[in-house]
Scaffold this motif. Structure first.
Motif, PDB file in Angstrom:
ATOM      1  N   TYR A 181       0.856  -1.167   0.000  1.00 56.22           N
ATOM      2  CA  TYR A 181       0.000   0.000   0.000  1.00 56.22           C
ATOM      3  C   TYR A 181       0.900   1.228   0.000  1.00 56.22           C
ATOM      4  O   TYR A 181       1.863   1.309   0.741  1.00 56.22           O
ATOM      5  CB  TYR A 181      -0.900   0.014   1.239  1.00 56.22           C
ATOM      6  CG  TYR A 181      -1.720  -1.220   1.367  1.00 56.22           C
ATOM      7  CD1 TYR A 181      -1.280  -2.292   2.135  1.00 56.22           C
ATOM      8  CD2 TYR A 181      -2.924  -1.343   0.695  1.00 56.22           C
ATOM      9  CE1 TYR A 181      -2.034  -3.448   2.240  1.00 56.22           C
ATOM     10  CE2 TYR A 181      -3.680  -2.496   0.805  1.00 56.22           C
ATOM     11  CZ  TYR A 181      -3.234  -3.531   1.576  1.00 56.22           C
ATOM     12  OH  TYR A 181      -3.986  -4.671   1.682  1.00 56.22           O
TER      13      TYR A 181
ATOM     14  N   TYR B  70      -6.987   0.253   4.634  1.00 56.48           N
ATOM     15  CA  TYR B  70      -8.122   1.005   4.119  1.00 56.48           C
ATOM     16  C   TYR B  70      -7.693   2.166   3.223  1.00 56.48           C
ATOM     17  O   TYR B  70      -8.520   2.814   2.618  1.00 56.48           O
ATOM     18  CB  TYR B  70      -8.958   1.579   5.275  1.00 56.48           C
ATOM     19  CG  TYR B  70      -9.674   0.525   6.066  1.00 56.48           C
ATOM     20  CD1 TYR B  70     -10.838  -0.051   5.583  1.00 56.48           C
ATOM     21  CD2 TYR B  70      -9.197   0.093   7.290  1.00 56.48           C
ATOM     22  CE1 TYR B  70     -11.516  -1.020   6.305  1.00 56.48           C
ATOM     23  CE2 TYR B  70      -9.865  -0.876   8.019  1.00 56.48           C
ATOM     24  CZ  TYR B  70     -11.025  -1.425   7.525  1.00 56.48           C
ATOM     25  OH  TYR B  70     -11.679  -2.379   8.249  1.00 56.48           O
ATOM     26  N   ILE B  71      -6.389   2.436   3.172  1.00 57.22           N
ATOM     27  CA  ILE B  71      -5.910   3.601   2.434  1.00 57.22           C
ATOM     28  C   ILE B  71      -5.494   3.187   1.036  1.00 57.22           C
ATOM     29  O   ILE B  71      -4.722   2.262   0.851  1.00 57.22           O
ATOM     30  CB  ILE B  71      -4.722   4.263   3.162  1.00 57.22           C
ATOM     31  CG1 ILE B  71      -5.104   4.574   4.620  1.00 57.22           C
ATOM     32  CG2 ILE B  71      -4.285   5.522   2.433  1.00 57.22           C
ATOM     33  CD1 ILE B  71      -6.270   5.512   4.762  1.00 57.22           C
ATOM     34  N   LEU B  72      -5.988   3.897   0.044  1.00 57.48           N
ATOM     35  CA  LEU B  72      -5.657   3.572  -1.334  1.00 57.48           C
ATOM     36  C   LEU B  72      -4.225   3.977  -1.660  1.00 57.48           C
ATOM     37  O   LEU B  72      -3.696   4.931  -1.109  1.00 57.48           O
ATOM     38  CB  LEU B  72      -6.599   4.320  -2.283  1.00 57.48           C
ATOM     39  CG  LEU B  72      -8.040   3.835  -2.308  1.00 57.48           C
ATOM     40  CD1 LEU B  72      -8.822   4.708  -3.277  1.00 57.48           C
ATOM     41  CD2 LEU B  72      -8.110   2.398  -2.756  1.00 57.48           C
TER      42      LEU B  72
ATOM     43  N   TYR C 120     -20.003   8.446  -0.025  1.00 64.47           N
ATOM     44  CA  TYR C 120     -18.887   7.636   0.487  1.00 64.47           C
ATOM     45  C   TYR C 120     -18.471   8.127   1.871  1.00 64.47           C
ATOM     46  O   TYR C 120     -18.240   7.328   2.781  1.00 64.47           O
ATOM     47  CB  TYR C 120     -17.705   7.716  -0.484  1.00 64.47           C
ATOM     48  CG  TYR C 120     -16.568   6.781  -0.142  1.00 64.47           C
ATOM     49  CD1 TYR C 120     -16.639   5.420  -0.435  1.00 64.47           C
ATOM     50  CD2 TYR C 120     -15.400   7.248   0.466  1.00 64.47           C
ATOM     51  CE1 TYR C 120     -15.596   4.557  -0.133  1.00 64.47           C
ATOM     52  CE2 TYR C 120     -14.360   6.395   0.778  1.00 64.47           C
ATOM     53  CZ  TYR C 120     -14.459   5.051   0.470  1.00 64.47           C
ATOM     54  OH  TYR C 120     -13.424   4.196   0.777  1.00 64.47           O
TER      55      TYR C 120
ATOM     56  N   ILE D 201      -9.162   8.098   5.765  1.00 62.39           N
ATOM     57  CA  ILE D 201      -9.579   7.117   4.761  1.00 62.39           C
ATOM     58  C   ILE D 201     -10.406   7.795   3.671  1.00 62.39           C
ATOM     59  O   ILE D 201     -10.174   7.604   2.474  1.00 62.39           O
ATOM     60  CB  ILE D 201     -10.401   5.993   5.426  1.00 62.39           C
ATOM     61  CG1 ILE D 201      -9.510   5.155   6.347  1.00 62.39           C
ATOM     62  CG2 ILE D 201     -11.060   5.106   4.364  1.00 62.39           C
ATOM     63  CD1 ILE D 201     -10.293   4.232   7.265  1.00 62.39           C
TER      64      ILE D 201
ATOM     65  N   SER E 213      -8.147  10.290   1.533  1.00 62.13           N
ATOM     66  CA  SER E 213      -7.165   9.597   0.703  1.00 62.13           C
ATOM     67  C   SER E 213      -7.833   8.809  -0.419  1.00 62.13           C
ATOM     68  O   SER E 213      -7.452   8.913  -1.594  1.00 62.13           O
ATOM     69  CB  SER E 213      -6.324   8.661   1.570  1.00 62.13           C
ATOM     70  OG  SER E 213      -5.442   7.896   0.778  1.00 62.13           O
ATOM     71  N   ASN E 214      -8.844   8.034  -0.067  1.00 64.25           N
ATOM     72  CA  ASN E 214      -9.498   7.186  -1.065  1.00 64.25           C
ATOM     73  C   ASN E 214     -10.232   7.988  -2.127  1.00 64.25           C
ATOM     74  O   ASN E 214     -10.195   7.646  -3.314  1.00 64.25           O
ATOM     75  CB  ASN E 214     -10.456   6.216  -0.377  1.00 64.25           C
ATOM     76  CG  ASN E 214      -9.733   5.152   0.419  1.00 64.25           C
ATOM     77  OD1 ASN E 214      -8.514   5.161   0.529  1.00 64.25           O
ATOM     78  ND2 ASN E 214     -10.480   4.230   0.983  1.00 64.25           N
TER      79      ASN E 214
ATOM     80  N   PHE F  97      -6.619  -0.762  -5.632  1.00 66.01           N
ATOM     81  CA  PHE F  97      -7.404   0.470  -5.623  1.00 66.01           C
ATOM     82  C   PHE F  97      -8.873   0.152  -5.328  1.00 66.01           C
ATOM     83  O   PHE F  97      -9.500   0.735  -4.438  1.00 66.01           O
ATOM     84  CB  PHE F  97      -7.246   1.163  -6.975  1.00 66.01           C
ATOM     85  CG  PHE F  97      -8.316   2.172  -7.311  1.00 66.01           C
ATOM     86  CD1 PHE F  97      -8.438   3.354  -6.598  1.00 66.01           C
ATOM     87  CD2 PHE F  97      -9.192   1.956  -8.372  1.00 66.01           C
ATOM     88  CE1 PHE F  97      -9.418   4.288  -6.920  1.00 66.01           C
ATOM     89  CE2 PHE F  97     -10.170   2.879  -8.698  1.00 66.01           C
ATOM     90  CZ  PHE F  97     -10.280   4.051  -7.973  1.00 66.01           C
TER      91      PHE F  97
ATOM     92  N   ASN G 159      -9.316  -1.504  -1.647  1.00 61.51           N
ATOM     93  CA  ASN G 159      -9.199  -0.591  -0.513  1.00 61.51           C
ATOM     94  C   ASN G 159     -10.285   0.474  -0.506  1.00 61.51           C
ATOM     95  O   ASN G 159     -10.614   1.034   0.545  1.00 61.51           O
ATOM     96  CB  ASN G 159      -7.818   0.068  -0.522  1.00 61.51           C
ATOM     97  CG  ASN G 159      -6.727  -0.934  -0.205  1.00 61.51           C
ATOM     98  OD1 ASN G 159      -6.986  -1.963   0.414  1.00 61.51           O
ATOM     99  ND2 ASN G 159      -5.517  -0.660  -0.642  1.00 61.51           N
ATOM    100  N   TYR G 160     -10.859   0.745  -1.651  1.00 54.99           N
ATOM    101  CA  TYR G 160     -11.968   1.693  -1.700  1.00 54.99           C
ATOM    102  C   TYR G 160     -13.237   1.075  -1.092  1.00 54.99           C
ATOM    103  O   TYR G 160     -13.959   1.727  -0.331  1.00 54.99           O
ATOM    104  CB  TYR G 160     -12.235   2.108  -3.148  1.00 54.99           C
ATOM    105  CG  TYR G 160     -13.265   3.196  -3.283  1.00 54.99           C
ATOM    106  CD1 TYR G 160     -12.889   4.538  -3.239  1.00 54.99           C
ATOM    107  CD2 TYR G 160     -14.616   2.893  -3.436  1.00 54.99           C
ATOM    108  CE1 TYR G 160     -13.844   5.546  -3.351  1.00 54.99           C
ATOM    109  CE2 TYR G 160     -15.573   3.886  -3.551  1.00 54.99           C
ATOM    110  CZ  TYR G 160     -15.179   5.213  -3.510  1.00 54.99           C
ATOM    111  OH  TYR G 160     -16.125   6.203  -3.608  1.00 54.99           O
TER     112      TYR G 160
END
Length: 456
Positions: A36, A48-50, A134, A149, A152-153, A187, A190-191
């Motif tokens: 990641y 959880y972070i893209l 989201y 999260i 970033s996402n 991608f 994690n999204y």
């Protein structure tokens, strides 16, 4: 976020596909893990972070152009003829990666793109709506790093969506997941990950996935006949299996409908999946001028599928209903949409004609709470994405033996109907168990003699 729907009516020419050469690649070729990448560099502890932008290289730059205020007929035809133009081409980036320090800055960037004429107001509205939905869903999860999260996402998602609008990616009939230099698979994973309530999620008969792995290692093919609930189905399946059966999760090939290659908000998520792109009969005749081109595209996809079956060690997911499940308009109850018997029979015959042993498994999905589809099927591209943090379920039952379930049949129509009903009944039985576990709060106690539940 892709609608994975397809009809297989075009499988009538199965015998014409026998001369198709096999494709390279197999079940064993998928990657199991990937780092990641966050603002501070690579990390394996922030699931959880893209990953932030990694420049794509080594793929041809197509620069096919895009009309931001509407797609021309030629643009639509290019989508239909995707496989003729080459699926391996890199999309040029004429602007630097999107970097935003706050929600206000990120949404302001989208509005400026509209003001500068580079983005249609409809897509901009869809992006802002997606952001807010989201954000609300991730906040609902209660995760401690929810704000990080979300920011970033959504920054990475906006960047990839806007980059594709600027220079659209072209899907081939058989699209292989793009894993480098930007990992579109992770991608998508994690999204969607923070939308799943894993404490209230269940898997039925997890041991059967190990059985499937053994079949694949022996060179056999697997066909998963499944109901279809959301654009996020591929990610939900992969997230529930990533700890126990990551190779299955990453190598699965999804028979996918035309929205995969046309909806700007879907495409970057689709780029991370292995796809066979087929035009669904639900949308085949939406535009009379494109019918012939769509049929030709379907023929190319069928040849690719035949070649995959001949190569062996393939796991194919298909929704024989040809679309996502919808709730009953009167009761509001969700249930698997009926299967198309002809589509099922055509897929079976195509698999058997390959000469490679094949296994047919019924797969049930319950995940509409995460991203329910619109109440009605629409011709237009672009739908409202309602998101929520929710428990989900996945269950598989023992394989269906075609000869056993059709032994009593006397006509071809009876054979088709018996095979279809056996698969559909197995899916609905599992679906009801998952429904009891998640929505009736029975949890693991919902297990019965046919479905043994566990948690991911």
């Amino acid at each position: 976020m892709t609608t994975y729907t397809a009809s297989l009516d075009s499988f009538k020419a199965i015998l014409l596909l026998s001369a198709t050469p096999p494709l390279a690649g197999s079940y064993l070729g998928g990657r199991i893990s990937a780092p990641y990448v966050g603002a501070a560099g690579p990390s394996t502890s922030r699931p959880y972070i893209l990953p932030l932008d990694r420049r794509r290289a080594g793929r041809r730059c197509t620069c096919v152009g895009f009309l931001s205020r509407g797609r021309s007929m030629e643009a639509l035809k290019r989508s239909v003829l995707a496989s003729d133009l080459g699926a391996g081409g890199e999309v040029c980036r004429s602007r630097p990666p999107l970097r935003a320090r706050s929600e206000e800055e990120l949404l302001s960037y989208v509005r400026k793109e509209v003001e500068n004429g580079r983005l249609s107001s409809d897509i901009a509205h869809g992006l802002e709506e997606l952001y807010h939905n989201y954000r609300n869903a991730v906040v609902q999860s209660g995760l401690q790093e929810a704000d990080e999260i979300i920011h970033s996402n959504m920054t990475v998602a906006f960047d990839r969506i806007l980059m594709d609008i600027e220079n659209p990616f072209i899907f081939g009939a058989h699209h292989k997941a793009i894993r480098e230099p930007f990992d579109y698979y992770m991608f998508g994973q994690n999204y969607i990950r923070p939308l799943l309530d894993f404490k209230k999620s269940y898997i039925g008969n997890i041991s059967l996935f190990s059985e499937i792995e053994q079949h694949l290692l022996q060179g056999h093919n697997i066909i998963l006949f499944s109901n279809h609930q959301t654009e996020a189905d591929p990610a939900v399946i992969a997230l529930l299996l990533e700890r126990t059966n990551p190779q299955i999760a990453e190598s699965m090939v999804f028979v996918a409908g035309d929205r995969v290659v046309t909806d700007p908000l879907c495409k970057p998520f689709s780029m991370g999946r292995n796809l066979l792109c087929v035009y669904s009969k639900k949308h085949l005749f939406d535009d009379p001028e494109l019918v012939d081109l769509k049929k030709k595209a379907n023929t190319r996809s069928l040849k690719e599928l035949a070649a995959l079956f001949k190569s062996g060690s393939q796991i194919i997911w298909i929704a024989p209903s040809g679309g996502r499940d919808r709730p009953d308009p009167e009761t509001g109850e969700w249930f698997p949409a009926p299967f198309d018997a002809s589509s099922l029979d055509n897929m079976r015959r195509l698999a058997e004609h390959s000469g490679v042993p094949g296994h047919f498994y019924p797969l049930a999905l319950l995940c509409y709470g995460v991203m329910p589809p619109p109440a009605q099927v629409a011709k237009e591209i672009g739908e409202q994405r309602k998101l929520s943090h929710h428990g989900v379920g996945l269950s598989i039952s023992k394989e269906i033996n075609f000869n056993e379930v059709t032994a009593h049949c006397e006509s071809k129509d009876e054979v088709k109907g018996a095979f279809s009903m056996a698969l559909y009944n197995a899916v609905t039985e599992q679906y009801n168990i998952l429904k009891s576990a998640i929505y009736e709060l029975q949890g693991l106690n919902a297990s019965d003699s046919k479905v043994s539940l566990s948690q991911p």
